[in-house]
Design a protein around this motif. Structure first.
Motif, PDB file in Angstrom:
ATOM      1  N   ARG A 143     -35.718   3.686   7.247  1.00 45.32           N
ATOM      2  CA  ARG A 143     -35.252   3.242   6.022  1.00 45.32           C
ATOM      3  C   ARG A 143     -35.598   1.682   6.107  1.00 45.32           C
ATOM      4  NH1 ARG A 143     -34.959   5.823   1.442  1.00 45.32           N
ATOM      5  NH2 ARG A 143     -33.173   7.036   1.318  1.00 45.32           N
ATOM      6  N   ALA A 161     -34.911  -0.499  -5.185  1.00 51.17           N
ATOM      7  CA  ALA A 161     -33.577   0.473  -5.299  1.00 51.17           C
ATOM      8  C   ALA A 161     -33.889   1.526  -6.322  1.00 51.17           C
ATOM      9  CB  ALA A 161     -32.779  -0.465  -5.870  1.00 51.17           C
ATOM     10  N   LEU A 166     -31.430   3.842  -4.147  1.00 48.48           N
ATOM     11  CA  LEU A 166     -30.595   3.242  -3.608  1.00 48.48           C
ATOM     12  C   LEU A 166     -29.886   2.013  -4.325  1.00 48.48           C
ATOM     13  CD1 LEU A 166     -32.539   2.716  -0.176  1.00 48.48           C
ATOM     14  CD2 LEU A 166     -30.959   4.203  -0.544  1.00 48.48           C
ATOM     15  N   THR A 170     -27.685  -2.312  -1.335  1.00 46.37           N
ATOM     16  CA  THR A 170     -28.109  -1.593   0.285  1.00 46.37           C
ATOM     17  C   THR A 170     -29.505  -2.032   0.475  1.00 46.37           C
ATOM     18  OG1 THR A 170     -26.947   0.180  -0.566  1.00 46.37           O
ATOM     19  CG2 THR A 170     -28.451   0.815   0.897  1.00 46.37           C
TER      20      THR A 170
END
Length: 200
Positions: A143, A161, A166, A170
């Motif tokens: 990731r 994102a 996400l 994050t």
């Protein structure tokens, strides 16, 4: 007969590899593809014995293509032929399930020999690169690598994102982790360092 599919985005290289391999009496090039998605479709359609692929291609990369073949448990062996003489790339390739890893500046006959070795169930890997590959471990997880690659391509945290499903926070955390692990000052430096090491 060793049945081969070639995936390479540069038309001249693709044509040259195809012509060279077709000169071998025991090798048949079933087809070629200029990007990862086309190669995936051809793998399913032609069912080759061995896929010869570059790492960097439009759509999905050669490594992602090999991972997909593994995930679907297709009986296709894979050889990477690349300009990337970086240990990080070789480690990721081996982790993805490739059986061969050759550099494009190697002698042409090496590829035919590698195909025979891999087809018999062996491995064919550039020896110098194999030694270097185990000298320095890749600190990034999948990731972090994904987020850092997109950031290095100029995408904002919000864009990343959205693309990866996400939250903004994050994405920032993944970037911060990657920057910290690489000892870099910022995301651009982290991206450059990770590319140089072959971890992206």
């Amino acid at each position: 007969m060793i049945r081969v599919l070639l995936a390479e985005d540069q038309a001249m290289v693709r044509g040259a590899l195809s012509a060279l391999l077709n000169l071998e009496s025991d090798i048949e090039v079933l087809g070629t593809a200029s990007d990862g998605e086309a190669a995936w479709r051809e793998v399913q359609r032609l069912k080759p014995d061995v896929l010869v692929t570059d790492i960097e291609m439009p759509g999905i990369t050669g490594l992602e293509l090999v991972q997909r073949i593994q995930r679907y448990e297709l009986p296709v062996k894979s050889i990477i032929v690349t300009t990337f003489a970086r240990p990080g790339f070789l480690r990721r390739a081996l982790d993805s399930g490739v059986s061969g890893y050759l550099l494009k500046d190697a002698p042409a006959e090496n590829l035919a020999e590698a195909l025979r070795t891999v087809h018999r169930g062996g491995r064919s890997i550039d020896p110098q690169l194999a030694l270097e590959a185990w000298s320095e471990a890749d600190p990034l997880n999948d990731r972090e690598r994904q987020v850092l690659r997109l950031a290095g391509e100029g995408q904002s945290a919000s864009d990343i994102a959205t693309k990866l499903n996400l939250s903004h926070g994050t994405v920032r955390n993944y970037l911060s982790e990657a920057i910290g692990k690489l000892g870099a000052a910022n995301r651009i430096e982290a991206y450059r360092l990770a590319r140089q090491k072959g971890w992206l």
